[in-house]
Scaffold this motif. Structure first.
Motif, PDB file in Angstrom:
ATOM      1  N   THR A  17       8.584  -9.915  -6.746  1.00 44.98           N
ATOM      2  CA  THR A  17       8.544 -11.361  -6.981  1.00 44.98           C
ATOM      3  C   THR A  17       8.840 -12.161  -5.717  1.00 44.98           C
ATOM      4  N   LYS A  18       9.241 -11.492  -4.635  1.00 43.71           N
ATOM      5  CA  LYS A  18       9.653 -12.198  -3.423  1.00 43.71           C
ATOM      6  C   LYS A  18       8.532 -12.230  -2.392  1.00 43.71           C
ATOM      7  N   ASP A  19       8.262 -13.411  -1.870  1.00 42.41           N
ATOM      8  CA  ASP A  19       7.249 -13.539  -0.811  1.00 42.41           C
ATOM      9  C   ASP A  19       7.661 -12.750   0.423  1.00 42.41           C
ATOM     10  N   GLU A  20       8.966 -12.697   0.686  1.00 39.27           N
ATOM     11  CA  GLU A  20       9.443 -11.963   1.861  1.00 39.27           C
ATOM     12  C   GLU A  20       9.142 -10.468   1.731  1.00 39.27           C
ATOM     13  N   ALA A  21       9.182  -9.955   0.507  1.00 37.64           N
ATOM     14  CA  ALA A  21       8.879  -8.541   0.294  1.00 37.64           C
ATOM     15  C   ALA A  21       7.417  -8.246   0.595  1.00 37.64           C
ATOM     16  N   PHE A  22       6.539  -9.136   0.150  1.00 36.61           N
ATOM     17  CA  PHE A  22       5.109  -8.963   0.435  1.00 36.61           C
ATOM     18  C   PHE A  22       4.853  -9.062   1.935  1.00 36.61           C
ATOM     19  N   ALA A  23       5.498 -10.004   2.592  1.00 36.26           N
ATOM     20  CA  ALA A  23       5.317 -10.159   4.040  1.00 36.26           C
ATOM     21  C   ALA A  23       5.812  -8.930   4.787  1.00 36.26           C
ATOM     22  N   TYR A  24       6.912  -8.359   4.334  1.00 34.77           N
ATOM     23  CA  TYR A  24       7.450  -7.147   4.958  1.00 34.77           C
ATOM     24  C   TYR A  24       6.458  -5.998   4.828  1.00 34.77           C
ATOM     25  N   TYR A  25       5.928  -5.816   3.625  1.00 32.84           N
ATOM     26  CA  TYR A  25       5.008  -4.705   3.410  1.00 32.84           C
ATOM     27  C   TYR A  25       3.722  -4.888   4.211  1.00 32.84           C
ATOM     28  N   THR A  26       3.170  -6.077   4.227  1.00 30.65           N
ATOM     29  CA  THR A  26       1.913  -6.277   4.965  1.00 30.65           C
ATOM     30  C   THR A  26       2.125  -6.186   6.474  1.00 30.65           C
ATOM     31  N   SER A  27       3.335  -6.479   6.943  1.00 33.73           N
ATOM     32  CA  SER A  27       3.597  -6.285   8.374  1.00 33.73           C
ATOM     33  C   SER A  27       3.552  -4.800   8.726  1.00 33.73           C
ATOM     34  N   LEU A  28       3.925  -3.932   7.779  1.00 30.02           N
ATOM     35  CA  LEU A  28       3.818  -2.490   8.000  1.00 30.02           C
ATOM     36  C   LEU A  28       2.353  -2.058   8.028  1.00 30.02           C
ATOM     37  N   ILE A  29       1.527  -2.654   7.171  1.00 28.55           N
ATOM     38  CA  ILE A  29       0.090  -2.372   7.215  1.00 28.55           C
ATOM     39  C   ILE A  29      -0.464  -2.688   8.601  1.00 28.55           C
ATOM     40  N   ASP A  30      -0.084  -3.835   9.124  1.00 30.58           N
ATOM     41  CA  ASP A  30      -0.573  -4.245  10.451  1.00 30.58           C
ATOM     42  C   ASP A  30      -0.126  -3.273  11.529  1.00 30.58           C
ATOM     43  N   GLU A  31       1.116  -2.827  11.456  1.00 33.78           N
ATOM     44  CA  GLU A  31       1.619  -1.928  12.491  1.00 33.78           C
ATOM     45  C   GLU A  31       0.951  -0.562  12.398  1.00 33.78           C
ATOM     46  N   TYR A  32       0.723  -0.076  11.188  1.00 31.07           N
ATOM     47  CA  TYR A  32       0.030   1.201  11.029  1.00 31.07           C
ATOM     48  C   TYR A  32      -1.416   1.119  11.521  1.00 31.07           C
ATOM     49  N   ALA A  33      -2.021  -0.052  11.379  1.00 33.10           N
ATOM     50  CA  ALA A  33      -3.406  -0.221  11.828  1.00 33.10           C
ATOM     51  C   ALA A  33      -3.534  -0.027  13.338  1.00 33.10           C
ATOM     52  N   GLU A  34      -2.428  -0.130  14.064  1.00 26.84           N
ATOM     53  CA  GLU A  34      -2.467   0.092  15.510  1.00 26.84           C
ATOM     54  C   GLU A  34      -2.793   1.545  15.852  1.00 26.84           C
ATOM     55  N   VAL A  35      -2.474   2.456  14.938  1.00 23.63           N
ATOM     56  CA  VAL A  35      -2.678   3.883  15.234  1.00 23.63           C
ATOM     57  C   VAL A  35      -3.604   4.576  14.239  1.00 23.63           C
ATOM     58  N   PHE A  36      -3.879   3.957  13.098  1.00 29.66           N
ATOM     59  CA  PHE A  36      -4.790   4.525  12.106  1.00 29.66           C
ATOM     60  C   PHE A  36      -6.027   3.634  11.976  1.00 29.66           C
ATOM     61  N   PRO A  37      -7.165   4.039  12.536  1.00 30.87           N
ATOM     62  CA  PRO A  37      -8.375   3.210  12.438  1.00 30.87           C
ATOM     63  C   PRO A  37      -9.130   3.367  11.120  1.00 30.87           C
ATOM     64  N   ALA A  38      -8.661   4.224  10.213  1.00 31.30           N
ATOM     65  CA  ALA A  38      -9.371   4.478   8.960  1.00 31.30           C
ATOM     66  C   ALA A  38      -9.642   3.183   8.211  1.00 31.30           C
ATOM     67  N   LYS A  39     -10.766   3.157   7.512  1.00 30.67           N
ATOM     68  CA  LYS A  39     -11.164   1.977   6.746  1.00 30.67           C
ATOM     69  C   LYS A  39     -10.605   2.023   5.327  1.00 30.67           C
ATOM     70  N   SER A  40      -9.492   2.705   5.138  1.00 28.03           N
ATOM     71  CA  SER A  40      -8.815   2.761   3.851  1.00 28.03           C
ATOM     72  C   SER A  40      -7.323   2.590   4.065  1.00 28.03           C
ATOM     73  N   TRP A  41      -6.671   2.024   3.053  1.00 32.30           N
ATOM     74  CA  TRP A  41      -5.215   1.930   3.051  1.00 32.30           C
ATOM     75  C   TRP A  41      -4.712   2.378   1.684  1.00 32.30           C
ATOM     76  N   HIS A  42      -3.781   3.321   1.676  1.00 33.01           N
ATOM     77  CA  HIS A  42      -3.219   3.853   0.438  1.00 33.01           C
ATOM     78  C   HIS A  42      -1.842   3.217   0.229  1.00 33.01           C
ATOM     79  N   MET A  43      -1.686   2.477  -0.871  1.00 37.71           N
ATOM     80  CA  MET A  43      -0.398   1.843  -1.145  1.00 37.71           C
ATOM     81  C   MET A  43       0.395   2.579  -2.224  1.00 37.71           C
ATOM     82  N   GLY A  44      -0.129   3.698  -2.706  1.00 38.98           N
ATOM     83  CA  GLY A  44       0.612   4.483  -3.698  1.00 38.98           C
ATOM     84  C   GLY A  44       0.590   3.825  -5.060  1.00 38.98           C
ATOM     85  N   ALA A  45       1.540   2.890  -5.294  1.00 44.84           N
ATOM     86  CA  ALA A  45       1.649   2.144  -6.553  1.00 44.84           C
ATOM     87  C   ALA A  45       1.958   3.065  -7.730  1.00 44.84           C
TER      88      ALA A  45
END
Length: 631
Positions: A281-309
């Motif tokens: 429910t927290k915007d800060e939580a979503f921002a934290y998670y998407t910042s990790l997506i961005d950082e992983y994109a620096e080393v993983f060029p794959a056109k997929s992202w697995h969020m588990g869920a």
């Protein structure tokens, strides 16, 4: 995880008719004129490969690499495939085969990428063996898979029987999933896995793992991977046409990332924070998670992202978190359910990932049918658990579905897939947990999954030994027939005959022989000590003190998945226990001596200034270097 305790044998090709049996057959059957004249007849059975060559037309003669063999390739894609094949032929002991753009001649290997061969699809190939060997794909990937078949054929007999195959996969995704999500799985082990996956034409490695973060250093609990380690692994994957897809599980199982972010942990109605659950429910939580997506994109060029869920409410339920329902109703109306807040988080991540050019992947168990808000179209679903929403329903709604059945799992110290039973009943990717489908339509493929639930239950090498045949089986059923051989024993022979990929490293050979050695710290911080060093059955070593008869072990500090993963915790001598994986060590050569690393924690021994032994990741504290002399 694809290693074995020892390399699989590479026996020569079976000879079907010998001795008296041949004589009896000749007496009982008419003899064709060509055969009477001494002309050898082609073997109608396809040569053994994994996956099986489903379409094989035998021809006369055979092909073998000779001193004048060249790799002939024209065009960028074909030359790239040829160069990789040249590396692998050299690793396989075939010497240096030059790559050229000249005209082909007898004895050459010809690599061709012909986009007009549309019937081959994105990954199929055409292979012809005779006076020369020709491999054609409509894409570089297709031609590459043809070279894997060539390497397997050469592994069996150093000679390719004359013939022709057109080999096209049945499924798009032929995968392996590895959870290196708490423990650290070594990069040499993962590199071996990538090579063997490609060798068996598997194309997708899904890695749940932690990359050491520059943006969030407070989240860097062990065992992470450095970005340089990941870049090397990804580069190997690109060379061998294995797409490496990263996963950070969310919004559940986030404890590796939330340990020091208590402000983002979901809190229950009693005010108790939940260390593994992100507050969706927290915007800060979503921002934290998407910042990790961005950082992983620096080393993983794959056109997929697995969020588990998956397993967000494992061991709990939404009723304990009333603010989640309030959030859902505020956003979606009075008829909304708490599950809608969960799906809302998935959809927001989907929108973010799509905006970054990545397709979202999730596990299926959160799709319980209790939601009124649908999961965003295009989300790929990996089905592992039988829940209310069945695979057929997901496919009917247009979601790509991969079979990640629990029956294909291997858990450290726990459940292991029964490959023989699956083979004998001709399991294929249409057989999901809870439902079997009549058609392949909508099924992207299947993967086998490796989980470290009891991280000290087995070592990497033990997991590898138990995984070799399951991986061969999944490679077979995702590319071709589910039952290529009449019996599982014969399929086992097939898998063993092709062996490991060229360049695969045997990680089970300690660099020193069994014996008693004195270990001296080259920096002089630890007192010299004598140990009996002995190889274990899985290829590590134990160190037994000659002073007190105890064995070197790491056991102190906080446990994660039953493993002492706390950097700086003590390395001590404890009563010897052959069953204890925490008493198994890797000895690795360095320029000045040897490094000692625990087989389970993957942290190396460090010596403090006052001579105490501790374990640390190598990038945090420089490992001690030991001189070994025979005692």
């Amino acid at each position: 995880m694809r290693m074995m305790l020892a390399p699989r044998a590479r026996p020569g090709r079976l000879r079907r008719l010998r001795g008296a049996a041949v004589a009896l057959l000749l007496l009982a059957a008419p003899v064709p004129a060509a055969q009477a004249a001494g002309t050898p007849q082609p073997d109608a059975a396809p040569p053994r490969t994994v996956p099986e060559l489903a379409d094989w037309t035998p021809g006369n003669g055979s092909y073998a690499i000779g001193p004048g063999t060249r790799l002939v390739a024209h065009g960028r894609a074909a030359r790239e495939v040829a160069r990789t094949l040249a590396d692998d032929l050299r690793a396989a002991g075939e010497g240096r085969v030059p790559v050229t753009g000249g005209s082909p001649r007898d004895g050459d290997i010809v690599i061709d990428v012909a986009p007009g061969r549309r019937t081959l699809g994105a990954e199929g190939y055409d292979l012809r063996a005779g006076k020369r060997l020709e491999i054609t794909g409509a894409t570089g990937t297709g031609a590459f898979y043809g070279t894997r078949t060539l390497l397997q054929l050469l592994a069996g007999d150093d000679r390719v029987p004359g013939g022709h195959t057109v080999d096209v996969p049945r499924y798009k995704e032929r995968g392996v999933g590895v959870c290196a999500c708490y423990i650290h799985v070594t990069t040499p082990w993962l590199e071996n896995l990538v090579r063997d996956m490609a060798y068996n034409k598997q194309n997708q490695l899904l890695l749940e793992l932690k990359v050491k973060s520059d943006k969030h250093p407070g989240a860097n609990s062990w065992g992470y991977y450095t970005k340089s380690e990941i870049r090397r692994l990804v580069a190997l994957g690109e060379k061998y046409h294995v797409t490496i897809i990263p996963e950070i599980n969310s919004p559940g199982h986030m404890d590796p990332w939330l340990e020091k972010r208590t402000d983002l942990q979901l809190t229950d109605s009693d005010g108790k924070p939940q260390p593994s659950r992100l507050d969706i429910t927290k915007d800060e939580a979503f921002a934290y998670y998407t910042s990790l997506i961005d950082e992983y994109a620096e080393v993983f060029p794959a056109k997929s992202w697995h969020m588990g869920a998956d397993e967000y409410m494992l061991g709990s339920d939404f009723a304990k978190y009333p603010h989640v329902l309030a959030y859902a109703k505020k956003k979606y109306g009075e008829k909304a359910t708490p599950q809608d807040a969960f799906v809302d988080f998935i959809n927001r991540v989907h929108a973010y990932a799509t905006g970054k050019g990545k397709q979202l992947r999730i596990w299926n168990d959160g799709l319980t049918g209790a939601n009124t808000v649908p999961v965003a179209a295009g989300t790929s679903v990996e089905h592992w658990l039988d829940v209310k929403t069945k695979p057929s329903e997901l496919i009917a709604r247009g979601y790509p579905v991969q079979n990640a059945a629990y029956s294909l799992y291997l858990v450290r110290g726990g459940f292991h897939t029964d490959t023989e039973a699956l083979y004998e009943k001709a399991w294929d990717p249409r057989q999901f947990e809870g439902e079997t489908l009549a058609s392949r339509d909508g099924i992207t493929g299947a993967k086998i999954s490796l989980w470290p639930d009891n991280g000290r239950g087995e070592t990497e090498n033990e997991v590898a030994a138990s995984m070799a045949l399951p991986l061969s089986h999944v490679a077979q059923v995702t590319w071709g027939s589910a039952h290529p051989d009449p019996t599982y024993a014969e399929f086992t022979e097939r898998a063993e005959s092709v062996g490991h990929a060229p360049g695969w490293r045997n990680l089970t050979k300690p660099p020193v022989a069994d014996g008693t050695y004195t270990l001296r710290d080259t920096r002089g911080r630890a007192e010299p000590a004598a140990y009996e060093i002995k190889r274990t059955a899985d290829g590590y070593v134990t160190l037994k003190s000659t002073k007190d008869g105890d064995c070197l072990e790491t056991r102190s500090g906080r446990l994660t998945l039953n493993v002492p993963l706390e950097p700086g915790s003590s390395v001590t001598r404890e009563s010897c226990d052959p069953a204890s994986t925490l008493q198994r060590w890797q000895l690795a050569r360095t320029a000045d001596g040897y490094r000692l690393t625990n087989a389970i924690t993957q942290m190396s021994v460090y010596v403090t200034d006052d001579g105490r032994l501790q374990q640390y990741p190598a990038d945090q504290k420089a490992p001690a270097v030991w001189k070994l002399t025979t005692a």
